[in-house]
Structure formats: C-alpha cells, structure tokens
Design an enzyme around this catalytic site. Structure first.
Site, PDB file in Angstrom:
ATOM      1  N   ARG A   1       0.837  -1.196   0.000  1.00 11.31           N
ATOM      2  CA  ARG A   1       0.000   0.000   0.000  1.00 11.31           C
ATOM      3  C   ARG A   1       0.876   1.251   0.000  1.00 11.31           C
ATOM      4  O   ARG A   1       1.968   1.280   0.600  1.00 11.31           O
ATOM      5  CB  ARG A   1      -0.888  -0.020   1.236  1.00 11.31           C
ATOM      6  CG  ARG A   1      -1.925   1.096   1.334  1.00 11.31           C
ATOM      7  CD  ARG A   1      -2.966   0.979   0.285  1.00 11.31           C
ATOM      8  NE  ARG A   1      -4.182   1.739   0.635  1.00 11.31           N
ATOM      9  CZ  ARG A   1      -5.084   2.126  -0.240  1.00 11.31           C
ATOM     10  NH1 ARG A   1      -4.921   1.850  -1.526  1.00 11.31           N
ATOM     11  NH2 ARG A   1      -6.166   2.774   0.137  1.00 11.31           N
TER      12      ARG A   1
ATOM     13  N   THR B   1      -9.166   0.212 -10.163  1.00 11.06           N
ATOM     14  CA  THR B   1      -8.405  -0.908  -9.613  1.00 11.06           C
ATOM     15  C   THR B   1      -8.492  -2.096 -10.556  1.00 11.06           C
ATOM     16  O   THR B   1      -9.326  -2.126 -11.461  1.00 11.06           O
ATOM     17  CB  THR B   1      -8.985  -1.261  -8.217  1.00 11.06           C
ATOM     18  OG1 THR B   1      -8.932  -0.103  -7.388  1.00 11.06           O
ATOM     19  CG2 THR B   1      -8.260  -2.387  -7.538  1.00 11.06           C
TER      20      THR B   1
ATOM     21  N   GLU C   1      -6.082   3.883  -7.445  1.00  9.27           N
ATOM     22  CA  GLU C   1      -7.260   4.484  -6.811  1.00  9.27           C
ATOM     23  C   GLU C   1      -8.272   4.916  -7.859  1.00  9.27           C
ATOM     24  O   GLU C   1      -8.755   4.076  -8.597  1.00  9.27           O
ATOM     25  CB  GLU C   1      -6.888   5.625  -5.865  1.00  9.27           C
ATOM     26  CG  GLU C   1      -7.725   5.643  -4.578  1.00  9.27           C
ATOM     27  CD  GLU C   1      -9.077   6.324  -4.667  1.00  9.27           C
ATOM     28  OE1 GLU C   1      -9.167   7.454  -5.173  1.00  9.27           O
ATOM     29  OE2 GLU C   1     -10.052   5.712  -4.214  1.00  9.27           O
TER      30      GLU C   1
ATOM     31  N   ASP D   1      -7.861   8.245  -0.139  1.00  8.45           N
ATOM     32  CA  ASP D   1      -8.521   7.173   0.612  1.00  8.45           C
ATOM     33  C   ASP D   1      -8.475   7.429   2.112  1.00  8.45           C
ATOM     34  O   ASP D   1      -9.154   6.751   2.881  1.00  8.45           O
ATOM     35  CB  ASP D   1      -7.871   5.814   0.314  1.00  8.45           C
ATOM     36  CG  ASP D   1      -8.465   5.148  -0.912  1.00  8.45           C
ATOM     37  OD1 ASP D   1      -9.410   5.698  -1.493  1.00  8.45           O
ATOM     38  OD2 ASP D   1      -7.970   4.073  -1.300  1.00  8.45           O
TER      39      ASP D   1
ATOM     40  N   SER E   1     -10.383  -0.896   0.588  1.00  9.33           N
ATOM     41  CA  SER E   1     -11.406  -1.940   0.562  1.00  9.33           C
ATOM     42  C   SER E   1     -10.947  -3.154  -0.226  1.00  9.33           C
ATOM     43  O   SER E   1     -11.724  -4.106  -0.389  1.00  9.33           O
ATOM     44  CB  SER E   1     -12.702  -1.393  -0.065  1.00  9.33           C
ATOM     45  OG  SER E   1     -13.292  -0.426   0.764  1.00  9.33           O
TER      46      SER E   1
ATOM     47  N   GLY F   1     -13.677  -0.056  -5.910  1.00 10.31           N
ATOM     48  CA  GLY F   1     -13.725   0.921  -4.832  1.00 10.31           C
ATOM     49  C   GLY F   1     -14.292   0.313  -3.562  1.00 10.31           C
ATOM     50  O   GLY F   1     -14.024  -0.836  -3.221  1.00 10.31           O
TER      51      GLY F   1
END
Length: 593
Positions: free
Chosen positions: A123, A413, A433, A453, A478, A500
């Site tokens: 991430r 994504t 994103e 986010d 998510s 999302g």
C-alpha cells in the site's frame, strides 16, 4: 523448489506484433481461452462467458494481453509470482487507468511446498511531513473529493513495484529481467486501445485528465479529442523505464532517477502541489502481515488485514450470514435482504475501527469474535430492514473514543488470480485508486491519488477519525484479495475484484454464490450484484438482481438500480482440475494449459 530460469522475451518480441495486427480476439486462439469467446447474454445488455478448465496452470486477468503474458510465463515453467510480475507490467501498459507501478497493491501468496499463506502489503504511504489537516482548506473546511484528487497532493509513495520485487525474491524462479520483456516489447511496438480504455479516457477528460501535459500528449489527439478505440498507442518512455528496472531492480524506481522525476512532478503541479520527498521514496518498505482468516461453514476464508478493511469486512459479512440458512434459500430477494443487512453491520464497524494498524490501535481479533458476531447477527430481522446500522462494541481492552469515517473510495483498480503448475497461487488486487489516479504522468506511467482514501476530515465532534492522514501512514482500503481453503487446509478458491468501496460486497457475494449455492465460478461472477455500504441497497441494472427491487422496498430498503462495474476474477481448484472465470463487465480473460 529447484532454481530454474526461462527466457520469454524472444517469443513476445515477435508475438506482440501479431497482436497489434490481428486484434485482441484473433490473437488469443490458444489454450482453453476459446471457451470464453463472449456471446450476447439475453436481457442483460452485457456479454456472457463460459468458465474455462485446465489441468495444470491458469491465469485470469482483466485484459487479454495481460493474461497472455502470464500464460507464457507459466507455460515456460515459471511460478505464480513470476507470472504476476509479467501480468502487472502488461496491465500498467494496456489498462493504465486502473493500476501500475505508480500505485499500490495487496498480494496473497500460497506456497505449495511450505503450505504457508503469505500476505504482502504494498500500500502507498503518506509523506513523512503530512499532518491530519493535509486535505483541509485555509478556512478549516475539507477539500471536496475531486478538489483533492487532481494534482500532486493526492500522490502517495507507490508500493507495487517493491512488493513484486520482494515476493519474486522469495518465490520467483524466472529471471527478473525476462518478466518485463512482454510489456517492453508491446510498449515499443504499440497496442490497440481497447473499448474500455477509450471510454475511460473520454470520461476522465471531464475530470481533468487533459490538464497535465504528459497525460494530454499520451491519451488525447492533437486537436484535444480523446483517442478512440482501435488507435495504436506506443509508449517508448514506459519501455525505457521498464528496461532500467529490469536491469537495476526496484532501487531504480525508489532511489534513482525515477524517484527524482516523480518528486519533481508531484511538487511542481499547479493544482494541489504535493510534498513528497526523495527520503519518502528511499524509506518505503513492503510489509508482510498476518492473514485475516475466519471459518465459513466447512471452509476457511483468508484475506488481507489492515491497512485494508477488505479481509475483516468480508469476514464479518460471512460470519453474520453463517447464522442463516442461505444454502437452502438460494439466490433471490430473501438472500439479498439478509446480505444487505449483514453488510450494513460490517460497514458500520469498518467506518469506526478500521485503519492502518501500525498507527491506530484496532480490535482486529474482536471484530471477528464469534460471540460478538452472533450478537450482531441477532439485530437482523427477516421481515424488515434496520435502516442505517450503528457500530458495535467488539471485545477490546484498548477501547477509545473515535468518530466514524464515512468517506468511500472510488473504483480505479484491477484484480488477477494465478495458479502455477507447482500448486502455488496468487490473488492480487492492484490499484492507482480513482481511474487515471492523480492525472500526473511521469516516465510513461500514471501516479496514484491514493491519499484521498484517507478521511479528509481528521476529527468529528471532537473525536479523532482512525483513518485520518498521518505522516508515513497507509490509507485504509477496501481491496479484498481472497483465498479459500478446505477442511484439509488446501486452497480451493482464488477470488478478488476492483470496484472501490463496493469491492467487499462483490467478493462476499461471489463467495456466497460458490460456497453456499455451489455455482460454477463463471456463473457466480456473472450473478447480478446486490450491494450495501450501510446506506441504500444497490441492485445491478440489467440483471436478475434488479428484479428484487419491489420485494426489498416492501421490507423497508431504500433501493437504487445502477451500473455496478466489478472486475471479478476467480479460479476454483479441485483435485485434478482448475476452473476459471473472468468478469463479463470488463475485458478480462482466463487462460489455462
């Protein structure tokens, strides 16, 4: 596993030119891919597919060219992680709006030799100098979502490339440099813009994609119009970047000229200049984390833990649903009602508790506690909707006063799944994103807008929000890459999706369809979506799910029928057979031996 090396570059160097000349469908006439030639599905307005079978290895990815790159690696004897590198680089080229080396990812890896499930957190991270007020305007009010997205301020330090390098170092057997050759060759030779990419470019023009010189020159014609489907697009700048990484490894990206170019571009944007530094890039680390697992009927469902909320929230939904006899009732309005109510409860907890656990204390075990979730399940009534759910109080010795974060991330994504001939498996969700990320393009690839986010509001009613911005922190996600195991601890299902904040619903619904309703993986993916994020219940237009509207409204649900554009990819693993599915809502393809 014995060390071995494979060369795939020569075959791709010639093969990619054939793809350009013949087009996507004609170029994919090998393996079992032909079983997935799309056919119109009556009444739905979308294409249907048939599941694909294989005996040895399989890849399912969101673009045919990316699937072919992974197939070639597996055919040559590479591992699942080898194929993942090739797939991701091709996706970056042919589906740049969704993922790439300018973004981040979560990866689940099943090692067949050690019988260990590993999870990798790639991430993005916030700049070290970021503060909770990062997205506040001078008057103290938060920026609107699109105000925050466009420009350099929304860019976090990308993690995808380092994640792949770390995982390849542990589990790869093909030469690192060879795995970049398919994307390099195709970037030089050119590829046809797909219909989905063309539609995405046109839509993003309204959201500032053409405001940035590099993106404008690449995605738009000289007269300012979006490039159309079928246009042959070359990206020599990206090819040069990949050549450097292939030769010098990820340090070229994090400690070399690429990092310098990214930092300069992010800080120089006229809209929303960022504050990233070279130190932020040099200090970036991929983290191996403990999987989040829970029992669902006779299976064990495992996913990624914080900073993504995916594994926990999918786990909560399934745990609550385990108190109802979904197998007996099958798909329909009754099951959709129960699913929506379970999702409300899970999303309520998600908003209050879930964030980067390196920065925020979290009741991770408590959120999956059986007694707690049994109590939550008792709140569901079969004859009526509960309205908006409130967060629960899971067992947790470090309870703290917090306010919930109700910001919902946007879809931009991709997801792919791979099973190799040795029994290893990958389930990886990868993102920049929002579609086209921050719009900032450097060295031939787009940069993420992942920092949006985070909650743009650091506190509410005097109480901090767990997912607020902090220096070095990873924003909540998510993404929900998932691997399901049988009672003997062997993997039986790989699944995941983009979408999302709706990803959690898409994955949980597909798990219910396969595990409870024993659907073929392709039929489970095709099944119309019913989604709730602790608000209105969304039903997928043009599908059987849209027909649930009257029944759900009679139960008190607020219902919206809308386009729900998932990108599910899955593989079911049986003793002597692999069965794969790809989402007909996008351009994905399954390939097996």
């Amino acid at each position: 596993m014995t060390e071995h090396h494979f060369t795939i570059s020569a075959r791709w160097s010639s093969g990619c030119r054939a793809i350009v000349a013949l087009g996507l469908v004609a170029s994919l006439g090998f393996g079992n891919a032909l079983a997935q030639d799309p056919q119109p599905e009556s009444g739905t307005g979308r294409l249907s597919k048939e599941s694909v079978s294989s005996e040895t290895f399989m890849v399912s990815a969101a673009n045919p060219l990316a699937a072919q790159a992974g197939y070639d690696v597996l055919k040559a004897g590479g591992t699942a992680i080898d194929a993942a590198v090739a797939v991701q680089m091709l996706l970056n080229l042919v589906e740049p709006q969704s993922s790439g080396i300018g973004g981040g990812a979560f990866l689940l890896y099943w090692d067949a030799d050690s019988k260990i499930l590993e999870t990798y957190d790639g991430r993005e991270t916030a700049p070290a100098a970021a503060t909770p007020g990062y997205f506040l305007k001078e008057d103290g009010t938060p920026k609107g979502f699109w105000e925050a997205v466009v420009g350099g301020r929304s860019v976090g330090v990308p993690g995808t490339l380092r994640l792949l390098e770390v995982a390849h170092g542990k589990h790869g057997t093909s030469n690192w440099s060879d795995l970049f050759q398919p994307a390099i060759s195709l970037a030089d030779a050119g590829f046809e813009i797909s219909p989905r990419m063309a539609k995405s470019i046109a839509g993003a023009q309204e959201r500032g994609l053409d405001k940035f010189p590099a993106a404008r020159a690449y995605f738009f014609n000289a007269d300012g119009t979006p490039k159309a489907a079928g246009t042959v697009l070359k990206n020599p700048e990206f090819a040069a970047t990949l050549r450097a990484i292939a030769e010098g490894g990820a340090d070229v990206f994090y400690k070399g000229d690429v990092a310098k170019n990214i930092v300069e571009a992010v800080r120089a944007t006229t809209e929303n200049p960022g504050i990233l530094t070279l130190e932020d890039f040099a200090n970036y680390e991929v983290k191996e984390r403990e999987p989040v697992c829970m029992n669902y009927r006779s299976h064990r469902v495992c996913g990624m833990g914080p900073p993504t909320s995916g594994g926990l929230t999918v786990g909560q939904i399934l745990s609550v649903l385990s108190h109802f006899d979904l197998p007996a009732m099958g798909p329909g309005p009754e099951a959709a009602h129960l699913f929506a109510e379970a999702a409300k409860l899970a999303y309520a907890d998600r908003g209050l508790y879930m964030a980067d656990s390196d920065f925020v204390r979290m009741p991770t075990k408590g959120l999956l506690d059986g007694d707690y979730l049994s109590e939550r399940a008792s709140l569901i009534k079969r004859d009526g909707a509960m309205g908006k759910a409130e967060p629960g109080t899971p067992p947790w010795k470090d309870a703290a006063l917090r306010s919930p974060d109700e910001d919902l991330e946007r879809p931009g994504t991709s997801h792919f799944v791979i099973r190799d001939s040795y029994g290893n498996a990958v389930s990886m969700t990868t993102t920049i994103e929002t579609g086209f990320g921050s719009r900032v393009m450097v060295n031939g690839f787009l940069l993420n807008n992942e920092l949006t986010d985070f909650s743009r509001v650091p506190e509410k009613d005097g109480k901090p929000i767990a997912n607020r911005v902090e220096g070095g922190k990873r924003p909540r996600s998510s993404m929900a890459p998932t691997i399901v195991f049988d009672g003997q601890g062997e993997p039986v299902l790989l699944i995941g999706s983009p979408g999302g904040s709706r990803i959690i619903n898409y994955v949980a619904k597909t798990l219910v369809a396969v595990l409870d309703w024993e659907m073929d993986i392709q039929k489970a993916i095709d099944l119309g979506h019913f989604v709730n994020r602790n608000g209105a219940t969304d039903l997928e237009q043009g599908t059987e799910a849209a027909g649930y509207q009257a029944a759900l409204e009679a139960l008190g649900h607020e219902v919206a029928v809308r386009d729900l554009n998932s990108g599910l990819h899955g593989i079911v693993i049986a003793k002597d057979k692999l069965t794969g599915g790809a989402d007909p809502r996008r351009e994905g393809l399954v390939l097996g031996d």
